[in-house]
Design a protein around this motif. Structure first.
Motif, short mmCIF file in Angstrom:
data_model
loop_
_atom_site.label_atom_id
_atom_site.label_comp_id
_atom_site.label_asym_id
_atom_site.label_seq_id
_atom_site.Cartn_x
_atom_site.Cartn_y
_atom_site.Cartn_z
N MET A 1 10.53 -4.72 -3.18
CA MET A 1 9.05 -4.88 -2.22
C MET A 1 7.89 -4.38 -2.97
N VAL A 2 6.81 -4.91 -3.04
CA VAL A 2 5.77 -4.59 -3.79
C VAL A 2 4.68 -4.44 -2.79
N LEU A 3 4.19 -3.34 -2.37
CA LEU A 3 2.86 -3.02 -1.72
C LEU A 3 1.33 -3.22 -2.40
N GLU A 4 0.57 -4.19 -1.64
CA GLU A 4 -0.67 -4.06 -2.22
C GLU A 4 -1.55 -3.35 -1.60
N THR A 5 -2.22 -2.72 -2.33
CA THR A 5 -3.39 -1.60 -1.71
C THR A 5 -4.89 -1.97 -2.16
N SER A 6 -5.65 -1.73 -1.32
CA SER A 6 -6.99 -1.95 -1.63
C SER A 6 -7.80 -1.14 -0.50
N PHE A 7 -9.33 -0.86 -1.15
CA PHE A 7 -10.14 -0.19 -0.22
C PHE A 7 -11.54 -0.81 -0.49
N GLU A 36 -0.72 -3.38 2.13
CA GLU A 36 0.01 -4.67 2.74
C GLU A 36 1.27 -4.86 2.13
N ASP A 37 2.25 -5.29 2.91
CA ASP A 37 3.78 -5.57 2.26
C ASP A 37 3.67 -7.07 2.51
N ASP A 38 5.21 -7.55 2.58
CA ASP A 38 5.39 -9.16 2.59
C ASP A 38 4.87 -9.75 3.99
N ASP A 39 4.72 -8.89 4.98
CA ASP A 39 4.59 -9.42 6.44
C ASP A 39 3.67 -8.73 7.39
N ALA A 40 3.03 -7.64 6.81
CA ALA A 40 2.06 -6.84 7.47
C ALA A 40 0.85 -6.30 6.68
N VAL A 41 -0.07 -5.83 7.33
CA VAL A 41 -1.04 -5.24 6.84
C VAL A 41 -1.32 -3.77 7.67
N GLY A 42 -1.55 -2.85 6.94
CA GLY A 42 -1.75 -1.54 7.71
C GLY A 42 -3.19 -1.27 7.18
N VAL A 69 0.33 7.27 -5.13
CA VAL A 69 1.68 7.89 -4.26
C VAL A 69 2.28 7.35 -3.39
N VAL A 70 1.54 6.25 -2.64
CA VAL A 70 2.27 5.45 -1.60
C VAL A 70 3.12 4.33 -2.34
N GLU A 71 2.27 3.94 -3.25
CA GLU A 71 2.97 2.81 -4.40
C GLU A 71 4.48 3.31 -4.86
N ASP A 72 4.32 4.64 -5.42
CA ASP A 72 5.34 4.87 -6.04
C ASP A 72 6.49 5.56 -5.26
N GLU A 73 5.96 6.10 -3.83
CA GLU A 73 7.02 6.59 -3.15
C GLU A 73 7.79 5.34 -2.38
N VAL A 74 7.14 4.34 -2.16
CA VAL A 74 7.73 3.06 -1.31
C VAL A 74 8.12 2.08 -2.38
N THR A 75 9.37 2.04 -2.41
CA THR A 75 9.79 0.81 -3.27
C THR A 75 10.84 0.03 -2.59
N CYS A 108 -1.02 3.77 6.50
CA CYS A 108 0.62 3.84 6.49
C CYS A 108 1.45 3.93 7.98
N HIS A 109 0.89 4.74 8.87
CA HIS A 109 1.46 4.72 10.15
C HIS A 109 1.30 3.25 10.79
N ASP A 110 0.11 2.78 10.58
CA ASP A 110 -0.32 1.37 11.22
C ASP A 110 0.82 0.35 10.77
N LEU A 111 1.06 0.40 9.11
CA LEU A 111 2.05 -0.63 8.74
C LEU A 111 3.39 -0.30 9.11
N VAL A 112 3.93 0.81 9.47
CA VAL A 112 5.27 0.96 9.73
C VAL A 112 5.41 0.62 11.38
N ALA A 113 4.38 0.96 12.08
CA ALA A 113 4.70 0.59 13.61
C ALA A 113 4.41 -0.93 13.80
#
Ligand SMILES: [Mg+2]
Length: 349
Positions: A1-7, A36-42, A69-75, A108-113
């Motif tokens: 799984m690859v996360l996409e992050t932006s700000f 963002e992952d495959d099916d949701a955006v936090g 940190v998030v990209e590294d921790e969440v694979t 991160c919490h938004d995406l998990v929920a």
């Protein structure tokens, strides 16, 4: 799984110029984070406060390291639940910078929920019916404008108001607002503007106006002054600038009645929950406050409502136009049960 992050940065114009004892602002800049992952955006956001050493420039400077940190921790998808680890590693990665860390924590919490398809309060096991009303803040201005703002707030249905003080006409301000709003719950916030003896003298007079509490009467740099006021005050005392991080809770416990926590001061949702429980363990009541912020961050704070005694989560209500919708606030009531979306409920309008 690859996360996409932006700000990205957003300028948020305020409905009224917002005056407190330290100065007046007409616009607030925030930084909105997307994970963002495959099916949701936090979604989350940082509303940095220069009083605590942060600006949008410092936020955007450290966000790449925090998102790394998030990209590294969440694979894989299960890693997303390691929210404690993510927050701890962010604290180890950058010192301070609480608003920047908070933006990532919220996203991160938004995406998990959202992935679990539950609202955040349910993910935390909180009861949506144990909710309360947010106060609506009347910023400092000339007396006539403060009276008009109060009348507008009453027309909008708000039943709890917070008045900014810290001027040479504080008693006049409270007298005026109480005369047009005799039935509302009223809080006042001096934002560190008084000297200890001046504070005691003013609070003695303010006690005639049926106020719920007085927030941050004296400067945070004067902890003995805060104790002096607390021991003599006929009204409950709330600590805001004096209570920034978890370590401050035991420090203020014997010199205030209420701890005013803010996500942007403490640096994350899990840290905020630790502060809430620590404050209770020290016999304090708990208020959750905010900066002027959009719903990209305020919506997350609303999910902590069932754990609070007071909420001052009006950041979005003070904006001329919030680009994000969040938890419904009919008449200022934080209506978690009325939220029909998963995650924090923050969504771009
Ligand atoms: Mg305050």
């Amino acid at each position: 799984m690859v996360l996409e992050t932006s700000f990205e940065r957003h300028a948020l114009p305020l409905e009224y110029p917002f005056g407190i004892a330290r100065g007046t602002t007409t616009e607030r800049e925030v930084v909105t984070v997307r994970i963002e992952d495959d099916d949701a955006v936090g979604v989350g956001a940082a509303a940095p406060a220069s009083h605590y050493g942060e600006t949008v420039d410092t936020v955007t400077a450290v966000l790449p390291d925090l998102l790394a940190v998030v990209e590294d921790e969440v694979t894989d998808a299960d890693d997303l639940h390691r929210l404690e680890t993510v927050e701890r590693r962010m604290r180890e990665t950058v010192r301070g910078n609480p608003a920047a860390r908070c933006a990532v924590s919220i996203a991160c919490h938004d995406l998990v929920a959202k992935r679990l398809d539950v609202p955040l309060y349910r993910y935390w096991g909180l009861d949506p019916d144990r909710t309360l009303e947010t106060s609506y803040t009347i910023g400092l201005d000339d007396l006539e404008t403060m009276r008009e703002k109060t009348e507008t707030a009453l027309e909008r249905g708000y039943g709890t108001l917070k008045i900014k003080l810290g001027t040479d006409r504080d008693l006049e301000i409270v007298e005026t607002i109480r005369s047009v709003a005799p039935d509302v719950d009223l809080f006042v916030d001096a934002n560190e503007a008084w000297e200890p003896k001046e504070a005691v003298r003013k609070i003695d007079h303010l006690a005639e106006y049926d106020l719920s509490f007085v927030e941050q009467p004296v400067p945070a740099e004067n902890p003995e002054g805060l104790r002096f006021v607390y021991e003599r005050s006929p009204l409950p005392i709330a600590a805001d600038e004096s209570c920034v991080t978890l370590a401050d809770v035991p420090q203020v416990a014997d010199r205030c009645d209420i701890a005013n926590l803010k996500l942007m001061k403490c640096g994350g949702l899990r840290e905020a929950k630790r502060m809430i429980h620590a404050a209770r363990a020290h016999g304090l009541e708990v208020m959750l406050g905010c900066m002027t912020e959009s719903n990209a961050s305020i919506a997350a704070a609303c999910h902590l409502a069932p754990l609070l005694d007071y909420a001052d989560l009006d950041g979005s209500l003070l904006l001329a136009d919030d680009p994000y919708d969040g938890v419904p606030l009919p008449d200022g009531r934080i209506d978690l049960a009325g939220l029909e979306r998963s995650g924090t409920g923050a969504v771009r309008e």
